[in-house]
Design a protein around this motif. Structure first.
Motif, PDB file in Angstrom:
ATOM      1  N   LYS A  63       0.820  -1.208   0.000  1.00  0.00           N
ATOM      2  CA  LYS A  63       0.000   0.000   0.000  1.00  0.00           C
ATOM      3  C   LYS A  63       0.858   1.263   0.000  1.00  0.00           C
ATOM      4  N   ASP A  70      -4.262   6.171   3.549  1.00  0.00           N
ATOM      5  CA  ASP A  70      -4.061   5.127   2.549  1.00  0.00           C
ATOM      6  C   ASP A  70      -4.660   5.598   1.223  1.00  0.00           C
ATOM      7  N   THR A  72      -3.808   3.952  -1.762  1.00  0.00           N
ATOM      8  CA  THR A  72      -3.464   2.891  -2.704  1.00  0.00           C
ATOM      9  C   THR A  72      -4.486   2.748  -3.818  1.00  0.00           C
TER      10      THR A  72
END
Length: 345
Positions: A63, A70, A72
């Motif tokens: 990630k 996050d 990703t």
């Protein structure tokens, strides 16, 4: 790890294209406001990694976090990241002003704000006199500054630069490096540069990440990585290095030249030492320790220095450009033990 704005983390990222693995469990951390560089030969995976950070590719595993969030799976246009590409990707039918304004207009930013922000970006990069020109009327260095302005006008948390100076000639490249470093310091933003040029990486970065075959081989401040390479690859990729076979002995590590690195116990019984050419000293008489009697085989004049290639070896010794050494001369060399790096491989 600082979680200030622009802090970037890559955790366990892997990527393959078909049956070809490109990245293997890559991890790196960048503090907010830091200038770091991914450096390595073509095909090592650095561009794939930067495309994953930009959101132009998805990783198979791992990630990406930006400012602790996050990102990703977040689309590229929803990341606070902008990328300057190798070819600059300027729109040929738009003026410099409209090229820089394009991202703001696509996000429906009000026209008065667009005008103010573009004017500020052009002023910061000394492009105001060129605002009405089109890309075909610009030099390579000017195009590069327009691409930077277009990326920075969106006020990203992190700026990614994919080989942005590769199209410039050597003199202009050196000038743009200084401008880029000064700009990063002025803005205090996170810059992540990708390059295969080790001189470029060493001259602008707070830290460098040396990549090889889809992995981070070594990272750290440029001077530390250069002076303390851990592997043959890093020693040879970052500048010139003399690689000398070594064997563990009771006193440390010895070589066939009679050199000794005392009180050193590497994991191997037989391995390699590295020493930079500029760390070898020419002496008027035999040094007390780590002395090598050598004969000059070739002298290469390089402008700001001269390289002597000597035997036995071959060893490369870097000297002042006014060195009076000539092929056939015999010399005493001193290889200081503190500059003989014991490599891991």
């Amino acid at each position: 790890m600082s979680q200030r704005r622009g802090a970037l983390q890559v955790e366990g990222v892997s990527k393959s294209f078909g049956d070809t693995p490109v990245l293997h469990d890559v991890c790196l951390e960048v503090s907010g406001g830091e200038f770091v560089t991914l450096v390595g030969p073509s095909g090592c995976g650095k561009t794939t990694l930067i495309r994953i950070i930009a959101g132009l590719e998805l990783p198979d595993a791992g990630k990406v976090l930006l400012s602790g969030e996050d990102i990703t799976l977040r689309p590229a246009n929803r990341r606070s990241v902008n990328t300057v590409f190798q070819d600059y990707a300027l729109f040929p039918h738009l003026s410099v002003f409209e090229n820089v304004a394009f991202g703001l207009r696509s996000r429906r930013v009000p026209s008065p704000e667009v005008a103010a922000r573009v004017a500020a970006a052009l002023r910061m990069l000394h492009l105001e006199p060129l605002a009405r020109r089109h890309p075909h009327q610009l030099s390579g260095g000017q195009k590069q500054r327009v691409a930077l302005a277009r990326a920075l006008v969106n006020e990203p948390e992190a700026l990614l630069l994919d080989e942005p100076m590769s199209a410039l000639d050597a003199k202009l490249r050196a000038e743009v490096r200084l401008e880029l470093r000064a700009l990063q310091r002025q803005l205090g933003k996170t810059f992540l540069l990708v390059t295969h040029d080790q001189d470029e990486a060493m001259s602008v970065s707070d830290r460098i990440f040396v990549m090889r075959e889809g992995r981070i081989e070594q990272s750290g401040p440029p001077a530390a990585v250069y002076e303390r390479p851990r592997t043959r690859f890093v020693a040879e990729f970052l500048g010139a290095a003399n690689l000398i076979a070594g064997t563990v002995s009771a006193g440390g590590v010895e070589t066939r030249f009679g050199l000794l690195v005392p009180r050193c116990r590497p994991l191997w019984e037989e391995g390699t030492l590295a020493i930079r050419p500029e760390r070898i000293r020419i002496c008027p008489e035999r040094p007390a320790a780590n002395a090598v009697r050598a004969r000059v085989r070739e002298v290469v004049y390089c402008g700001d220095h001269a390289d002597l290639f000597v035997e036995p070896g071959p060893l490369r010794v870097r000297t002042e450009p006014t060195s009076h050494a000539r092929p056939g001369d015999d010399l005493w060399l001193h290889l200081p033990p503190e500059h003989l790096e014991v490599l891991d491989d």
